[in-house]
Design a protein around this motif. Structure first.
Motif, PDB file in Angstrom:
ATOM      1  N   PRO A   1       0.789  -1.236   0.000  1.00  0.00           N
ATOM      2  CA  PRO A   1       0.000   0.000   0.000  1.00  0.00           C
ATOM      3  C   PRO A   1       0.817   1.279   0.000  1.00  0.00           C
ATOM      4  O   PRO A   1       0.333   2.325  -0.431  1.00  0.00           O
ATOM      5  CB  PRO A   1      -0.837  -0.120   1.288  1.00  0.00           C
ATOM      6  N   THR A   2       2.054   1.230   0.462  1.00  0.00           N
ATOM      7  CA  THR A   2       2.861   2.456   0.525  1.00  0.00           C
ATOM      8  C   THR A   2       3.955   2.500  -0.536  1.00  0.00           C
ATOM      9  O   THR A   2       4.218   3.558  -1.104  1.00  0.00           O
ATOM     10  CB  THR A   2       3.504   2.611   1.920  1.00  0.00           C
ATOM     11  N   LEU A   3       4.572   1.366  -0.819  1.00  0.00           N
ATOM     12  CA  LEU A   3       5.712   1.350  -1.740  1.00  0.00           C
ATOM     13  C   LEU A   3       5.409   0.642  -3.056  1.00  0.00           C
ATOM     14  O   LEU A   3       6.257   0.604  -3.950  1.00  0.00           O
ATOM     15  CB  LEU A   3       6.917   0.682  -1.067  1.00  0.00           C
ATOM     16  N   GLY A   4       4.204   0.083  -3.166  1.00  0.00           N
ATOM     17  CA  GLY A   4       3.885  -0.717  -4.341  1.00  0.00           C
ATOM     18  C   GLY A   4       3.986   0.032  -5.648  1.00  0.00           C
ATOM     19  O   GLY A   4       4.478  -0.498  -6.650  1.00  0.00           O
ATOM     20  N   ALA A   5       3.516   1.285  -5.669  1.00  0.00           N
ATOM     21  CA  ALA A   5       3.537   2.049  -6.922  1.00  0.00           C
ATOM     22  C   ALA A   5       4.956   2.231  -7.435  1.00  0.00           C
ATOM     23  O   ALA A   5       5.210   2.157  -8.647  1.00  0.00           O
ATOM     24  CB  ALA A   5       2.861   3.403  -6.710  1.00  0.00           C
TER      25      ALA A   5
END
Length: 597
Positions: free
Chosen positions: A452-456
């Protein structure tokens, strides 16, 4: 007192007040002390001198001075207010709350009293009481910008981000020229990942006060979060100069260096921050990640232990009725080991479980139920318990000598040995099904992370895989969990009938089936996600498309080089900071062409 002496006292008091207002604290202190020397019962001088001492960073001197004044005039609410301020600045929080309550008993409707009472609750972390206190003040004085400002901080701590923003906007409305209000509102937008809006408020605050160190640190954080860490560096250097090396400025500098992949410089800055603020769990955690990435496993695992003291610790955290097991002697001991963090973290940390079993421990592992069918193939002597939102009542009825979170097993260099086992017969069956009688090599593809925080930062688009499309003799098998119909269509457009999606395997929930699928392939090409960990822990060849150097580069990928001690079968394709994936995919395409030959 003779009339002349009384006049001298009043003149000194007024002169001190004038000096105080224009910021000449040294002269003001001299005048206040002259008043007290001539007239020791002058309560205003005690009050003003006490506030000056707090303002100049000498709260330890202010506390006994104000306590002495209160002993002379215990019914004076203003003295209790100043005394509370001094206690808060000194760090005597419990005593400060008692003093604030005394002030409220003496003057329950006074604005200064209401404010300091709420402040004492806020500093103590009593968010609900503090918020109620600020609301009571605002009911009497709606335009009190300071109360709106601190109400916003309480609501943020309580998880009410919309309410916090509304309160912060009221603070700006009533005090548009106060840089503190713009800073707070910017911080709230940053907390919601609305960094463009946050930066506008930080810039407004800096226009009002150019040397505002807290705003420089906050603006640098938003720049870093929007991939502009290079622009953040001079702001943090300026903040360090202004604060003479404040811990948060060093921590911000460390994070910026970390984001740029400058891990040696980042670790040095983390150490400077921790020297000044050793109990900062977030900085300890980030230092752990940077240390593990450069191969300092001793220092990294030591700092890794701070993860439970972070504001948002790893989940789930269990309150077991048994003691935490810390002894080295585990022979014959019944130990409950419980999983933590994401699936990738668990697969990494499970590498340390075999040594515990080899030492004679009788292990029960509570973990994600999706992992259990897979792990039962590798750990015949381990009992498994499915993890849920709450601990299984049946598990609580069992007897254990102790428990440990999975991450606490990691204290050395990772073993780097294959951990998982595939169903060999099923893998052969799948390989034949996918080849359809051809001699094509089978290449697994996974292009997205769900973090959710680093996936992009770690993910690719299907279109990014286009450089692989023209290589003959290959078939591409979808390993992507949660792949959408649009993504399948895009990849079929690239690879034609050489793109294979097996609907019989649920890559998100059937991890044993996914491992069998990986074992059927010649090679897996993936971004940093659970597919990478499954292929690595299986000991199969895997080419990993790493994100740019920075905090999105998970520590198991290390700071440099083509390999990692965690997974010997993994080859890492790196890209520089702020660089797109084009060069990575070109390198992968060249490697696949050589593989085909």
């Amino acid at each position: 007192m003779p009339p002349g002496s009384a006049l001298s006292v009043l003149q000194n008091l007024q002169a001190g007040l004038d000096a105080h207002r224009r910021g000449d604290l040294s002269s003001a202190e001299q005048h206040y002390r002259a008043v007290l020397l001539a007239a020791p019962d002058t309560l205003d001088a005690y009050n003003l001198l006490g506030r000056l001492l707090v303002q100049s960073g000498r709260a330890g001197d202010a506390v006994p001075l104000l306590r002495h004044a209160i002993d002379r005039a215990a019914a004076q609410a203003p003295l209790w207010v100043s005394y509370t301020e001094a206690l808060l600045a000194y760090g005597a929080i419990a005593t400060a709350r008692e003093a604030a309550e005394k002030a409220r008993q003496l003057a329950p409707k006074e604005v200064d009293v209401l404010y300091i009472w709420a402040e004492a609750q806020r500093v103590a972390g009593a968010w609900v009481a503090a918020a109620d206190g600020y609301r009571a003040l605002l009911a009497a004085q709606p335009g009190h910008a300071g109360a709106w400002l601190q109400l916003a901080s309480c609501l943020q701590a309580m998880g009410d981000l919309p309410g916090a923003r509304q309160a912060a906007q009221s603070a700006v409305q009533y005090a548009p020229q106060a840089p503190e209000c713009h800073n707070n509102l910017g911080s709230l937008f940053a907390a919601g990942d609305e960094h463009a809006v946050a930066l506008a408020h930080f810039d407004r605050a800096l226009a009002l006060r150019p040397n505002y160190a807290a705003v420089l640190i906050n603006k640098a954080a938003s720049l870093r979060e929007t991939a502009r860490a290079t622009e953040a560096l001079p702001l943090l250097e300026q903040a360090l100069a202004l604060t003479q090396g404040h811990a948060q400025a060093y921590a911000g500098l460390a994070l910026a260096r970390h984001s740029l992949g400058q891990l040696d410089a980042a670790r040095a800055a983390y150490r400077e921050a921790l020297q000044r603020q050793p109990q900062d769990a977030e900085t300890q955690w980030n230092y752990a990640l940077a240390s593990l990435a450069v191969g300092d496993f001793a220092g990294g695992w030591q700092a890794y232990a701070w993860r439970w003291r972070k504001a948002a610790p790893p989940l789930p955290q269990r309150a077991w009725p048994w003691p935490i097991w810390t002894e080295n002697d585990v022979g014959g001991k019944r130990l409950l080991i419980w999983g933590e963090q994401g699936l990738g973290d668990r697969l990494l940390l499970l590498q340390f479980l075999p040594s515990l079993i080899e030492a004679g421990a009788k292990v029960t592992l509570e973990t994600d139920p999706r992992l259990i069918p897979l792990l039962q193939r590798s750990f015949a002597d381990v009992d498994f318990a499915p993890e849920g939102t709450h601990a299984d009542p049946a598990l609580l009825l069992r007897r254990f000598d102790g428990h440990r979170p999975l991450g606490d097993l990691a204290v050395t260099v990772p073993p780097g040995k294959p951990l998982l086992q595939a169903d060999a017969a099923q893998a052969v069956l799948l390989a034949g099904q996918y080849r359809q009688g051809s001699k094509d090599k089978l290449i697994g593809l996974s292009w997205r992370s769900a973090n959710p925080t680093l996936g992009a930062a770690k993910s690719l688009r299907p279109a990014d895989l286009a450089p692989l499309a023209d290589i003959p003799g290959l078939r591409f098998v979808c390993l992507q969990y949660g792949a959408t119909a649009e993504e399948h269509a895009a990849l079929r457009g690239l690879f034609g009938d050489r793109y294979i999606h097996d609907p019989a395997i649920d890559a998100q929930n059937d991890l044993a089936g996914l491992v069998d699928q990986i074992a059927a392939l010649d090679l897996t090409v993936t971004v940093s996600n659970v597919t990478a960990h499954l292929a690595g822990a299986l000991g199969r060849p895997v080419w990993l498309l790493a994100p740019p150097a920075g905090r999105s580069l998970f520590f198991y990928l290390m700071a440099a080089g083509e390999g990692t001690p965690w997974y010997p079968g993994m080859r890492i394709f790196r890209r520089r900071h702020a660089e797109g994936p084009e060069s990575q995919l070109a390198a992968v395409a060249k490697g696949l062409e050589l593989l085909e030959k």
